[in-house]
Write a protein that holds these residues in place. Sequence first.
Motif, PDB file in Angstrom:
ATOM      1  N   TRP A 237       0.863  -1.189   0.000  1.00 43.76           N
ATOM      2  CA  TRP A 237       0.000   0.000   0.000  1.00 43.76           C
ATOM      3  C   TRP A 237       0.896   1.234   0.000  1.00 43.76           C
ATOM      4  O   TRP A 237       1.046   1.901   1.006  1.00 43.76           O
ATOM      5  N   PRO A 238       1.493   1.578  -1.128  1.00 38.95           N
ATOM      6  CA  PRO A 238       2.329   2.774  -1.187  1.00 38.95           C
ATOM      7  C   PRO A 238       1.498   4.048  -1.236  1.00 38.95           C
ATOM      8  O   PRO A 238       0.366   4.052  -1.717  1.00 38.95           O
ATOM      9  N   PHE A 239       2.069   5.130  -0.724  1.00 39.33           N
ATOM     10  CA  PHE A 239       1.472   6.461  -0.793  1.00 39.33           C
ATOM     11  C   PHE A 239       2.379   7.295  -1.694  1.00 39.33           C
ATOM     12  O   PHE A 239       3.575   7.419  -1.422  1.00 39.33           O
ATOM     13  N   LEU A 240       1.793   7.873  -2.742  1.00 40.65           N
ATOM     14  CA  LEU A 240       2.576   8.533  -3.777  1.00 40.65           C
ATOM     15  C   LEU A 240       2.319  10.028  -3.823  1.00 40.65           C
ATOM     16  O   LEU A 240       1.277  10.513  -3.380  1.00 40.65           O
ATOM     17  N   THR A 241       3.286  10.736  -4.378  1.00 43.09           N
ATOM     18  CA  THR A 241       3.145  12.163  -4.686  1.00 43.09           C
ATOM     19  C   THR A 241       3.474  12.352  -6.162  1.00 43.09           C
ATOM     20  O   THR A 241       4.104  11.489  -6.788  1.00 43.09           O
ATOM     21  N   GLY A 242       3.062  13.494  -6.700  1.00 40.56           N
ATOM     22  CA  GLY A 242       3.322  13.707  -8.112  1.00 40.56           C
ATOM     23  C   GLY A 242       3.323  15.173  -8.490  1.00 40.56           C
ATOM     24  O   GLY A 242       3.018  16.052  -7.677  1.00 40.56           O
ATOM     25  N   ASP A 243       3.672  15.419  -9.739  1.00 37.95           N
ATOM     26  CA  ASP A 243       3.637  16.770 -10.290  1.00 37.95           C
ATOM     27  C   ASP A 243       2.247  17.031 -10.880  1.00 37.95           C
ATOM     28  O   ASP A 243       1.505  16.094 -11.210  1.00 37.95           O
ATOM     29  N   LEU A 244       1.919  18.302 -11.020  1.00 34.70           N
ATOM     30  CA  LEU A 244       0.572  18.675 -11.419  1.00 34.70           C
ATOM     31  C   LEU A 244       0.122  18.066 -12.749  1.00 34.70           C
ATOM     32  O   LEU A 244      -1.026  17.598 -12.840  1.00 34.70           O
ATOM     33  N   PRO A 245       0.959  18.028 -13.801  1.00 34.28           N
ATOM     34  CA  PRO A 245       0.479  17.436 -15.064  1.00 34.28           C
ATOM     35  C   PRO A 245       0.056  15.971 -14.904  1.00 34.28           C
ATOM     36  O   PRO A 245      -0.982  15.555 -15.442  1.00 34.28           O
ATOM     37  N   GLU A 246       0.856  15.198 -14.175  1.00 32.41           N
ATOM     38  CA  GLU A 246       0.522  13.788 -13.975  1.00 32.41           C
ATOM     39  C   GLU A 246      -0.708  13.634 -13.076  1.00 32.41           C
ATOM     40  O   GLU A 246      -1.550  12.753 -13.292  1.00 32.41           O
ATOM     41  N   ILE A 247      -0.797  14.489 -12.065  1.00 32.41           N
ATOM     42  CA  ILE A 247      -1.967  14.447 -11.174  1.00 32.41           C
ATOM     43  C   ILE A 247      -3.237  14.716 -11.963  1.00 32.41           C
ATOM     44  O   ILE A 247      -4.240  13.996 -11.827  1.00 32.41           O
ATOM     45  N   ARG A 248      -3.215  15.749 -12.780  1.00 35.52           N
ATOM     46  CA  ARG A 248      -4.391  16.082 -13.577  1.00 35.52           C
ATOM     47  C   ARG A 248      -4.741  14.968 -14.558  1.00 35.52           C
ATOM     48  O   ARG A 248      -5.922  14.671 -14.787  1.00 35.52           O
ATOM     49  N   ALA A 249      -3.716  14.339 -15.131  1.00 34.43           N
ATOM     50  CA  ALA A 249      -3.971  13.256 -16.087  1.00 34.43           C
ATOM     51  C   ALA A 249      -4.622  12.066 -15.404  1.00 34.43           C
ATOM     52  O   ALA A 249      -5.590  11.484 -15.914  1.00 34.43           O
TER      53      ALA A 249
END
Length: 272
Positions: free
Chosen positions: A141-153
Amino acid sequence: MKRRHLPAAALMSFVCSRAPLAVAAEPPAARGADIEERLGRAIDTALPFTDMTGRRAPLAEHFDGRRPVLLVLAYYRCPMLCGLVLRGLVSGLEKLDYRLGEQYRALTVSFDPRDTPAAAERKRTATLAALGGDAAGRADWPFLTGDLPEIRALAGDLGFRFAYDADTDQYAHPAAVFVLTPDGRISRVLYGVQFSARDLRLALLEASGGQVGTAVERVLMTCYRYDPASRRYGPYVTGFLRLGATAILTSVCAMLAFFGRRARQKGREGAR
């Protein structure tokens, strides 16, 4: 795809802020929070996200083609709703006889680009601690973070609509868990902040195409259907009738076989 406009009470959609609950006016950002169901759609598993250790990898790493995945979109400094969703999911999973990492995987992705891997690790530790055992030490059960373009996608693939409210520095967003197939297609969306073990079991069984669970559970799956109105799994009369008919037919066949054997035995004894 058909869009479901869900009432605020069902979505639990509001700006997660520390403002007094007495505020009557709905924040403008809350009107942008919604879910457009896209069942059967595949998410883009090539999108890269960063895990708790700071390692960046595509989402495909979390889909093995064998186990379904429970996916939660949340942000880690959310003071209210995200924590309720995660705690509600853990509470339901505690009552489930499936084990994390064996019959299913889980994944939490932040939709706030300001979240850091350190914040993801803190939220993960707090969330998995409630599951007990050695779950907190595994990578299921990983918890991830991301950049806005990938988050929006990713949010776009899921039909998850959220909005930032500058006045409170918080996000308005729906409350839901996405149930994904082992290859990353949207199988079911479970709404709210409480998730029953039955709904989770049936949703995972459905998403896996019957690959997880016992033979009895796979049979029971034909007796339940997801009800879009209540957003819960409920008894399916035709399924129960089919199951009952099968049981009756099996009993009749067993009785005929039994009496057939008796008749053959008596015939052999009479011939001696």
